[in-house]
Design a protein around this motif. Sequence first.
Motif, PDB file in Angstrom:
ATOM      1  N   ASP A  85       0.837  -1.197   0.000  1.00 39.02           N
ATOM      2  CA  ASP A  85       0.000   0.000   0.000  1.00 39.02           C
ATOM      3  C   ASP A  85       0.875   1.251   0.000  1.00 39.02           C
ATOM      4  OD1 ASP A  85      -0.457   1.718   2.761  1.00 39.02           O
ATOM      5  OD2 ASP A  85       0.370  -0.268   3.152  1.00 39.02           O
ATOM      6  N   PHE A  86       0.336   2.313  -0.627  1.00 39.54           N
ATOM      7  CA  PHE A  86       1.053   3.582  -0.730  1.00 39.54           C
ATOM      8  C   PHE A  86       0.362   4.700   0.042  1.00 39.54           C
ATOM      9  CE2 PHE A  86       2.405   1.249  -4.526  1.00 39.54           C
ATOM     10  CZ  PHE A  86       3.780   1.354  -4.393  1.00 39.54           C
ATOM     11  N   GLY A  87      -0.666   4.365   0.824  1.00 39.48           N
ATOM     12  CA  GLY A  87      -1.286   5.355   1.672  1.00 39.48           C
ATOM     13  C   GLY A  87      -2.527   5.991   1.080  1.00 39.48           C
ATOM     14  N   LEU A  88      -3.048   6.971   1.800  1.00 43.50           N
ATOM     15  CA  LEU A  88      -4.321   7.614   1.512  1.00 43.50           C
ATOM     16  C   LEU A  88      -4.140   8.972   0.853  1.00 43.50           C
ATOM     17  CD1 LEU A  88      -5.581   6.890   5.071  1.00 43.50           C
ATOM     18  CD2 LEU A  88      -6.785   6.003   3.076  1.00 43.50           C
ATOM     19  N   ASP A  89      -5.180   9.396   0.102  1.00 42.40           N
ATOM     20  CA  ASP A  89      -5.180  10.765  -0.392  1.00 42.40           C
ATOM     21  C   ASP A  89      -5.540  11.713   0.751  1.00 42.40           C
ATOM     22  OD1 ASP A  89      -7.935  10.536  -0.073  1.00 42.40           O
ATOM     23  OD2 ASP A  89      -8.325  10.296  -2.213  1.00 42.40           O
ATOM     24  N   ALA A  90      -5.460  13.015   0.492  1.00 42.05           N
ATOM     25  CA  ALA A  90      -5.605  14.018   1.551  1.00 42.05           C
ATOM     26  C   ALA A  90      -6.977  13.964   2.219  1.00 42.05           C
ATOM     27  CB  ALA A  90      -5.355  15.416   0.983  1.00 42.05           C
ATOM     28  N   LYS A  91      -8.017  13.645   1.467  1.00 46.62           N
ATOM     29  CA  LYS A  91      -9.373  13.586   2.023  1.00 46.62           C
ATOM     30  C   LYS A  91      -9.711  12.212   2.595  1.00 46.62           C
ATOM     31  CE  LYS A  91     -11.258  17.208  -0.982  1.00 46.62           C
ATOM     32  NZ  LYS A  91     -12.320  17.537  -1.983  1.00 46.62           N
ATOM     33  N   GLU A  92      -8.766  11.291   2.520  1.00 47.79           N
ATOM     34  CA  GLU A  92      -8.947   9.926   3.020  1.00 47.79           C
ATOM     35  C   GLU A  92     -10.154   9.239   2.372  1.00 47.79           C
ATOM     36  OE1 GLU A  92      -8.847   9.796   7.281  1.00 47.79           O
ATOM     37  OE2 GLU A  92      -6.700  10.235   7.320  1.00 47.79           O
ATOM     38  N   GLN A  93     -10.300   9.510   1.074  1.00 49.38           N
ATOM     39  CA  GLN A  93     -11.370   8.866   0.311  1.00 49.38           C
ATOM     40  C   GLN A  93     -10.867   7.632  -0.429  1.00 49.38           C
ATOM     41  OE1 GLN A  93     -12.657  12.100  -2.200  1.00 49.38           O
ATOM     42  NE2 GLN A  93     -14.170  12.817  -0.689  1.00 49.38           N
ATOM     43  N   ASN A  94      -9.586   7.650  -0.806  1.00 48.35           N
ATOM     44  CA  ASN A  94      -9.010   6.564  -1.593  1.00 48.35           C
ATOM     45  C   ASN A  94      -7.692   6.119  -0.984  1.00 48.35           C
ATOM     46  OD1 ASN A  94     -10.848   6.724  -4.143  1.00 48.35           O
ATOM     47  ND2 ASN A  94     -10.161   8.827  -3.822  1.00 48.35           N
ATOM     48  N   ILE A  95      -7.397   4.839  -1.125  1.00 46.96           N
ATOM     49  CA  ILE A  95      -6.086   4.317  -0.751  1.00 46.96           C
ATOM     50  C   ILE A  95      -5.468   3.704  -1.998  1.00 46.96           C
ATOM     51  CG2 ILE A  95      -6.994   2.080   0.064  1.00 46.96           C
ATOM     52  CD1 ILE A  95      -4.731   2.170   2.203  1.00 46.96           C
ATOM     53  N   PHE A  96      -4.166   3.848  -2.127  1.00 55.34           N
ATOM     54  CA  PHE A  96      -3.440   3.401  -3.313  1.00 55.34           C
ATOM     55  C   PHE A  96      -2.613   2.173  -2.965  1.00 55.34           C
ATOM     56  CE2 PHE A  96      -4.230   7.908  -3.451  1.00 55.34           C
ATOM     57  CZ  PHE A  96      -4.808   8.080  -4.702  1.00 55.34           C
ATOM     58  N   PHE A  97      -2.569   1.207  -3.883  1.00 53.93           N
ATOM     59  CA  PHE A  97      -1.881  -0.052  -3.580  1.00 53.93           C
ATOM     60  C   PHE A  97      -1.430  -0.749  -4.857  1.00 53.93           C
ATOM     61  CE2 PHE A  97      -6.376  -0.999  -4.074  1.00 53.93           C
ATOM     62  CZ  PHE A  97      -6.405  -2.177  -4.819  1.00 53.93           C
ATOM     63  N   MET A  98      -0.479  -1.672  -4.689  1.00 54.52           N
ATOM     64  CA  MET A  98      -0.013  -2.517  -5.786  1.00 54.52           C
ATOM     65  C   MET A  98      -0.762  -3.835  -5.764  1.00 54.52           C
ATOM     66  SD  MET A  98       2.203  -0.690  -7.335  1.00 54.52           S
ATOM     67  CE  MET A  98       2.778  -1.923  -8.508  1.00 54.52           C
TER      68      MET A  98
END
Length: 286
Positions: free
Chosen positions: A60-73
């Motif tokens: 995982d690469f963490g959350l966007d600023a609004k904590e709406q999405n998380i990024f991952f491989m």
Amino acid sequence: VLIEEKDDRYTEPTHRMVFLKNDRFLWFSDRDGWNHLYQYTFDGKLVKQITKGNWPVIEDFGLDAKEQNIFFMTNKDNPVDQYLYSVNIATGKLTNLTPKSGVHTILMSDDKTCFFDYFSNLHTPLQIYAGSSDGKNLKMIKESKNPYGDTELGRDTIFSLKNAHGDDLYCEMIFPPHFDKSQKYPCLVYVYGGPHSQLVTNTFMTAGTFLNYMAQKGYIVFVLDNRGTSNRGAEFEKCIHRQLGVLESEDQMVGINYLKSLPFINKDRIGIDGWSFGGFMTLTMV
């Protein structure tokens, strides 16, 4: 105690939880057979499973600023590839931000609005892309010259074989330059075969320079990822628990028998090599 993970074989929590600002956190677990994201409240109550399917969240690469999405491989679209995905925590909507088939190595900005993508596949040297996390902008900013462009290399291919249990076992084969199917060639089998490994990936020169060098010297090179290796689900990896070498060898023999069925393989000149767990596998196979 907020969460207790149990498994008949073993638990291996390798990802730290991700804390949210709404008194909730995201937890990684392979409890349904694949490593996925779950949302919990701070008092340990499960809210919902965020990602699901027969594919793993690899990193995982963490959350966007609004904590709406998380990024991952993940290798969701092809077990030998890796892609950058985002998932909307509220809806579960998935977005593939790097759809080109191959392996993407990602460097994200601190605010998660953009990223660099270091991309290659089996026949494409390194390309570097810049992209935005909304998936609308992805452009190449650098294309590397093939460092082996002046070197005569053999044909390199990735394919799969099925074992007796119906599992797809991904393989790589490198042919010598000027391969002639009417001739017979010695074959070098390279193996690792243990947990936390995946040798057969859709990356440029995935087998490394040494194995390509061996192909230059007239050997057919063969690599197979057996059960026990990573990124194929909990059962695929954990089934070797307390019986190391048994199922791995069974799968490697699927590859050996395939090699023996090929008319251009010299059946009396098949060698095997590996280090660490691959050294154990080499001795076991012998």
